[in-house]
Enzyme design. Structure first.
Site, short mmCIF file in Angstrom:
data_model
loop_
_atom_site.label_atom_id
_atom_site.label_comp_id
_atom_site.label_asym_id
_atom_site.label_seq_id
_atom_site.Cartn_x
_atom_site.Cartn_y
_atom_site.Cartn_z
N LYS A 41 0.85 -1.21 0.00
CA LYS A 41 0.00 0.00 0.00
C LYS A 41 0.88 1.26 0.00
O LYS A 41 2.10 1.16 0.24
CB LYS A 41 -0.92 -0.03 1.22
CG LYS A 41 -0.19 0.12 2.53
CD LYS A 41 -1.11 -0.08 3.72
CE LYS A 41 -0.34 0.21 4.98
NZ LYS A 41 -0.85 -0.52 6.14
N ARG A 139 -10.32 0.16 14.36
CA ARG A 139 -10.29 0.70 13.00
C ARG A 139 -11.18 -0.23 12.19
O ARG A 139 -12.18 -0.71 12.70
CB ARG A 139 -8.83 0.72 12.51
CG ARG A 139 -8.53 1.74 11.46
CD ARG A 139 -7.03 1.82 11.15
NE ARG A 139 -6.47 0.55 10.68
CZ ARG A 139 -5.22 0.42 10.23
NH1 ARG A 139 -4.40 1.46 10.20
NH2 ARG A 139 -4.76 -0.75 9.82
N TYR A 268 14.15 31.96 6.18
CA TYR A 268 12.96 32.65 6.71
C TYR A 268 13.03 32.87 8.22
O TYR A 268 13.47 31.99 8.97
CB TYR A 268 11.71 31.82 6.42
CG TYR A 268 11.31 31.83 4.96
CD1 TYR A 268 10.91 33.00 4.33
CD2 TYR A 268 11.32 30.66 4.22
CE1 TYR A 268 10.53 33.01 3.00
CE2 TYR A 268 10.94 30.65 2.88
CZ TYR A 268 10.55 31.82 2.27
OH TYR A 268 10.18 31.82 0.96
N MET A 316 10.34 25.34 0.93
CA MET A 316 9.54 24.40 0.13
C MET A 316 10.43 23.56 -0.78
O MET A 316 10.31 22.34 -0.86
CB MET A 316 8.50 25.17 -0.68
CG MET A 316 7.48 24.28 -1.35
SD MET A 316 6.28 25.20 -2.33
CE MET A 316 5.32 26.02 -1.07
#
Ligand SMILES: *Cc1c(COP(=O)(O)O)cnc(C)c1O
Length: 372
Positions: A41, A139, A268, A316
């Site tokens: 997965k 779950r 920053y 980023m």
């Protein structure tokens, strides 16, 4: 979607299939004769679904665990003979595809079973299912008290075959809790036996269970994920018993070098201020690439085996490191962000993000190079 063409080669993800095979062999040695379901997965935990699938299939793995039906269809179109366990309930409109593609769903409620039976009737076909029992995860799964009724229903249905009964352990780092939950599950299996219900497969083991416990002989199938990719989480103060090797590495390079004077701030919000004159290197990798921003300012990457501290906030698409005085670098110098020398263990400890989360985020959207 982003790939190396759109990104340039600012980063390289290497997937070492030899290490995957090494990890697979360690698992085989630990479990003996049990059937392995390779958990794929999350795009194989960020390692690339199709390549990991093909490699494991070539190593005689026949069962695969997925949570997304699109992935299941993709793999079945490559090889319709492989077996796929669908770990979670699929959307109603996809139920027809469970039968069409001969997928094996985990089931846990009547509504789902009724819809599956209806489709089987339409397609004049049968389906194998695994009953998912909830022993404390809360779950997807039926509570143990309600499980006998549903198991009996499946057993008596002309469309359904109860091929497996399974559960998932929520806290394998806690021996006491886990033992208690396993006892409950074994007790339920005993009840099934008394009712003459004998599923072919019984399984409960994720990575944490496989490596840290003695596995009961009743469990004849295991569902490893994280350990295939080279990581394991052991209970506190306990060293992992097996030497898994990380499969994924992430490299980037220095694209810009500059000198910073004592007192200047970097990146920053100026959370880093230089205490002395220093040289810094700019690396085109940031939180977009899955690097957690909270490693800013203190964690490190490796250049030529030397620790280079991150300075200021990770951006980023960029991060900045201090170049140690005795290290020679130039633009293009290789930077190790994740590797066998600097594994996700370190980043996980430092960022308090799980291995799972880091691997998925770092591996995402990337064109990877596969080494075998
Ligand atoms: C993800 C998952 C696994 C594998 O878990 P790991 O901790 O990565 O070994 C096994 N079973 C189910 C149901 C899962 O969702």
């Amino acid at each position: 979607m982003y790939n190396n063409k759109t990104m340039g080669s600012n980063k390289t993800i290497i997937i070492n299939l030899n290490n995957l095979e090494h990890n697979l062999n360690l698992i085989k040695n630990k479990i003996g004769e049990k059937e392995i379901v390779a958990t794929l997965k999350g795009d194989a935990y960020g390692h690339g679904l199709i390549n990991i699938f093909k490699f494991l299939k070539s190593k005689k793995i026949n069962y695969f665990g997925l949570s997304n039906i699109e992935d299941a269809k993709t793999l079945k179109k490559i090889d319709k003979n492989i077996k796929i366990l669908m770990y979670i309930k699929v959307d109603k409109k996809e139920i027809k595809n469970l039968i069409k593609f001969e997928l094996v769903p985990f089931v846990a409620d009547f509504e789902y079973l009724f819809s599956i039976e209806k489709e089987c009737a339409l397609q004049k076909n049968k389906i194998k299912v695994h009953l998912k029992i909830d022993i404390g995860m809360n779950r997807y799964g039926i509570k143990i008290d309600d499980a006998l009724e549903i198991a009996t229903y499946i057993q008596n249905s002309k469309f359904l075959e109860l091929e497996g009964v399974c559960s998932h352990l929520p806290s394998t780092e806690n021996f006491k809790t886990t033992q208690k939950q396993i006892e409950q599950f074994l007790f339920f299996l005993e009840t099934l036996k008394q009712k003459n219900i004998h599923p072919k497969f019984v399984h409960i083991s994720n990575s944490g269970h496989i490596i840290n416990y003695k596995l009961s002989p009743q469990f004849n199938m295991v569902r490893p994920g994280l350990i295939l990719y080279g990581y394991c989480q052991s209970p506190k103060n306990k060293k992992p018993a097996l030497n898994f090797k990380p499969v994924l590495s992430l490299f980037s390079k220095i694209i810009f070098i500059k000198n910073v004077k004592k007192g200047e701030k970097i990146s920053y919000s100026g959370i880093f201020q230089a205490k002395e004159d220093m040289k810094i290197g700019i690396i085109p990798i940031g939180y977009f690439d899955g690097i957690p921003q909270n490693i800013s300012n203190d964690f490190y990457f490796l250049i030529n085996n030397k620790k280079c501290k991150i300075r200021g906030k990770v951006c980023m698409n960029l991060a900045i490191v201090e170049i140690p005085k005795d290290l020679k670098v130039k633009t293009g110098s290789k930077v190790e962000i994740v590797s066998e020398k600097l594994s996700i263990d370190e980043m996980s400890k430092f960022s308090k993000r799980s291995h799972y989360e880091l691997l998925c985020n770092i591996g995402k959207y990337e064109k990877r190079k596969y080494l075998d």
